[in-house]
Design a protein around this motif. Structure first.
Motif: not given
Length: 391
Positions: A90-107, A114-124
């Motif tokens: 298990l890993h506990a990671l920040s959800r804040v994108c290092r670019h413009r501070f967007m929530d990577l998993l906005p509620p 859920g399940c995913l292969k990578r975290l993708t910022c929905p902003y950029h």
């Protein structure tokens, strides 16, 4: 004296009172003063000295069951995601994108788990890896080739995480000691139950409960209130007066309440001896300060986690668990209807108590410190825990 000086002096006075109370023996123990449950200054001190340094129970490991699984969390205003890599870690990671501070998993658009292969910022559409030692590492940043940017050095902040008896423990302090050694003796007391393998069957959250977090923790750390708050629900089957509070100190406590004995002699304080030599059926409660309680019965358990959201508000999350295989037994779905209703009813009773206590704490003139019953030993122990962390 400036406003800041006045606040600092008020905090010093509260900590001095905590020092005095923590030194009292249980026989002369007193409750914390009302302002300990209403002061913004003390709350900020608690967040800094306890919640940002202590191991907190935040989930069950089964909520992140397989590689690629994720669970979104918000802890004290810190947006986090728990992920599981291909090795099962298990890993506990920040959800804040290092670019413009967007929530990577906005509620607003993404499920809580859920399940995913990578975290993708929905902003950029910046992407972050989730595999092993590279978890949180930036994997892609579109259209950043024309600027001076160290992509290899860009990574999501990670926080420490451990699994204890199937519960996910999180620590926001990178320098904290491991959780396991401090809980070793508690492990021994729980060893016969194998709760690490138990499965969650129902979870419910109450957000923004209008009471200080300590009000909720103290309520959940004693069964003395069964006879009042739960007179029609818990008291008939788990009489609070029969609770045996175990001698312990430090960060955790346990106590045991036997199931009601139909042969009990109600004219006296005790119960008739059992005719057999088997273990008594009942409820074992194990608590870990600052924010976790487990109520364990032979065939089911309920865990309660509290997280403060302000000086006079908190969130409560309750999870019901059963041993493996039980959910597959005939009639279990019908039983779940009753389990869900019972949890909701008991929690609503506790909410009446929590709201009522918080109103009393804010009354004028402020009430004086109360006195502890022997059944409230864990609250006395809680004061000693608070003193160790806050002074």
């Amino acid at each position: 004296m400036t406003l800041d000086q006045t606040k600092a002096e008020a905090l010093r006075e509260m900590l001095a009172e905590l020092r005095r109370l923590a030194a009292l023996p249980l026989e002369r123990g007193q409750t914390l003063p009302p302002h300990a449950y209403t002061s913004p200054e003390l709350y900020e001190w608690e967040v800094e000295r306890i919640f940002r340094r202590e191991w907190l129970c935040v989930a069950r490991a089964e909520e992140i069951p397989q590689p690629g699984s994720y669970l979104r969390l918000d802890v004290l205003g810190t947006p986090l995601v728990i992920t599981r890599d291909e090795e099962g870690e298990l890993h506990a990671l920040s959800r804040v994108c290092r670019h413009r501070f967007m929530d990577l998993l906005p509620p607003e658009t993404v499920p809580e788990q859920g399940c995913l292969k990578r975290l993708t910022c929905p902003y950029h559409t910046w992407t972050y890896r989730l595999n092993g030692q590279y978890a949180g590492q930036l994997a892609g940043a579109p259209l950043m080739q024309r600027v001076d940017f160290d992509q290899a050095g860009c990574r999501l902040p990670a926080h420490r995480v451990e699994v204890w008896n199937g519960f996910v423990m999180l620590n926001l302090d990178p320098g904290a000691a491991p959780a396991a050694p401090e809980l070793h003796e508690l492990d021994l007391r729980l060893s016969g139950h194998n709760i690490a393998d138990w499965v969650s069957v129902h979870t419910q959250t109450w957000e923004g409960v209008p009471a200080n977090w300590k009000v909720a923790v103290e309520n959940g750390s004693e069964n003395y209130h069964h006879m009042g708050t739960h007179a029609a629900t818990l008291e008939p089957v788990l009489p609070g007066r029969d609770t045996e509070v175990h001698e312990c100190d430090g960060r955790w406590f346990t106590m045991f309440t036997p199931l009601s004995d139909p042969e009990r002699d109600d004219t006296g304080p005790g119960r008739h001896p059992r005719s057999d030599q088997g273990p008594r059926p009942g409820m074992l409660i194990a608590g870990i300060f600052p924010q976790f309680v487990l109520a364990l019965l032979p065939d089911s358990a309920v865990s309660i986690r509290w997280l403060p959201t302000g000086p006079a508000t908190h969130d409560t999350r309750i999870t019901a668990m059963v041993p493996p295989g039980v959910p597959d037994t005939p009639g279990f779905e019908e039983q779940m209807v009753g389990i869900r209703a019972q949890i909701a009813r008991i929690q609503e009773e506790d909410l009446v108590a929590a709201r009522g206590v918080q109103r009393g704490l804010a009354s004028h003139p402020a009430p004086s410190n109360g006195r502890f019953s022997h059944l409230e030993r864990p609250l006395w122990q809680f004061q000693r825990y608070l003193a160790e962390r806050l002074l």
